[in-house]
Design an enzyme around this catalytic site. Sequence first.
Site, short mmCIF file in Angstrom:
data_model
loop_
_atom_site.label_atom_id
_atom_site.label_comp_id
_atom_site.label_asym_id
_atom_site.label_seq_id
_atom_site.Cartn_x
_atom_site.Cartn_y
_atom_site.Cartn_z
N ASP A 57 0.79 -1.31 -0.18
CA ASP A 57 0.00 0.08 -0.02
C ASP A 57 0.84 1.26 0.01
O ASP A 57 0.21 2.59 0.05
CB ASP A 57 -1.00 0.08 1.23
CG ASP A 57 -2.11 -0.90 1.13
OD1 ASP A 57 -2.63 -1.18 -0.34
OD2 ASP A 57 -3.10 -1.01 1.84
N ARG A 82 0.66 -1.40 7.67
CA ARG A 82 1.03 0.02 7.05
C ARG A 82 2.09 0.44 7.78
O ARG A 82 2.63 1.82 7.37
CB ARG A 82 -0.19 0.71 6.61
CG ARG A 82 -0.98 0.08 5.81
CD ARG A 82 -1.91 1.08 4.97
NE ARG A 82 -1.01 2.11 4.15
CZ ARG A 82 -1.36 3.12 3.28
NH1 ARG A 82 -3.00 3.28 3.42
NH2 ARG A 82 -0.80 3.78 2.51
N ARG A 128 -9.99 5.96 10.71
CA ARG A 128 -8.59 5.97 10.79
C ARG A 128 -7.98 6.86 11.75
O ARG A 128 -7.50 6.47 12.83
CB ARG A 128 -8.05 6.12 9.51
CG ARG A 128 -8.25 5.02 8.48
CD ARG A 128 -7.81 3.73 8.56
NE ARG A 128 -8.28 2.67 7.91
CZ ARG A 128 -7.64 2.43 6.56
NH1 ARG A 128 -6.63 2.86 6.41
NH2 ARG A 128 -7.95 1.24 5.86
N HIS A 157 -11.27 7.31 4.64
CA HIS A 157 -10.64 8.30 4.53
C HIS A 157 -11.27 9.52 4.07
O HIS A 157 -12.07 9.42 3.06
CB HIS A 157 -9.12 8.09 3.75
CG HIS A 157 -8.04 7.50 4.49
ND1 HIS A 157 -7.31 6.84 3.53
CD2 HIS A 157 -7.73 7.43 5.71
CE1 HIS A 157 -6.43 6.34 4.61
NE2 HIS A 157 -6.75 6.68 5.80
N CYS A 251 -5.29 9.49 -3.61
CA CYS A 251 -4.36 8.48 -2.58
C CYS A 251 -3.01 8.24 -3.17
O CYS A 251 -2.13 8.05 -2.32
CB CYS A 251 -5.15 6.95 -2.59
SG CYS A 251 -6.58 7.26 -1.52
#
Length: 258
Positions: A57, A82, A128, A157, A251
């Site tokens: 990611d 992550r 998040r 997000h 992103c």
Amino acid sequence: MCRPTYFDVTYSINPWMHPDRPTSTQTALSQWKLLFETFAALGHDVHLIEPEPGLPDMVFAANGAIVIDNKVLVARFRHPQRVDESEAFQAWFTTGGWSTVRQAEFINEGEGDFLFTGHEILAGSGFRSDLRAHEEVAEFFGYPVVSLELVDPRFYHLDTALAVLDVGEIMYNPRAFSQRSRAELAERFPDAILAGEADAAAFGLNALSDGVNVVLPQAATGLAAQLRERGYQPVGVELTEMLKSGGSVKCCTLELRR
């Protein structure tokens, strides 16, 4: 930006990710390259951070930090898959000549949840980034922070549900926000572009604007039409492979503000 050299969906940390669904690293690379070339053709200077094995990611560079006024607040990720990305971004900025670089104390997923309007920072919470990170960001950068609550897990997000088009102008998906946050957005941005369900589901709001050109998923045709009516130039790109991991144009792109 970060090349999707190791792109894959091997775990699930949002509703878009299905490890049992086939993915193609080659397709991801081809689509990403076209996005890179689109930015270059529009006259933007694109810097690259090297991808690292085991971090599929990392291509979603927007999540790596917040960068405003030559100051960098590096992300602190919620999910263990992550976490190691933060170290890579910290190293990249530390050697890059930025005035101040440090990692966030509280869970903070960079420009995934913090979008700069030019005079304030819109901040997402609910899935998040920690609400305490909103106070930390306000103190670190010295700009007011507007807290917005996300309620639809598909739009986990802020940058999947809202895009800044120019100073004082945004587009967003009202259904992604709590009632209180909808009211806040309506009051602050009464002339905002509102996304329909189909455009929102195509990640049409995961877009990047330079104030003239708006790069967004080409499937978001309704938003493209609305943008033209407002005087913007929509530039459609295809990032269908990235959507399998819950990401698209924004992103993949961290904005560097010296």
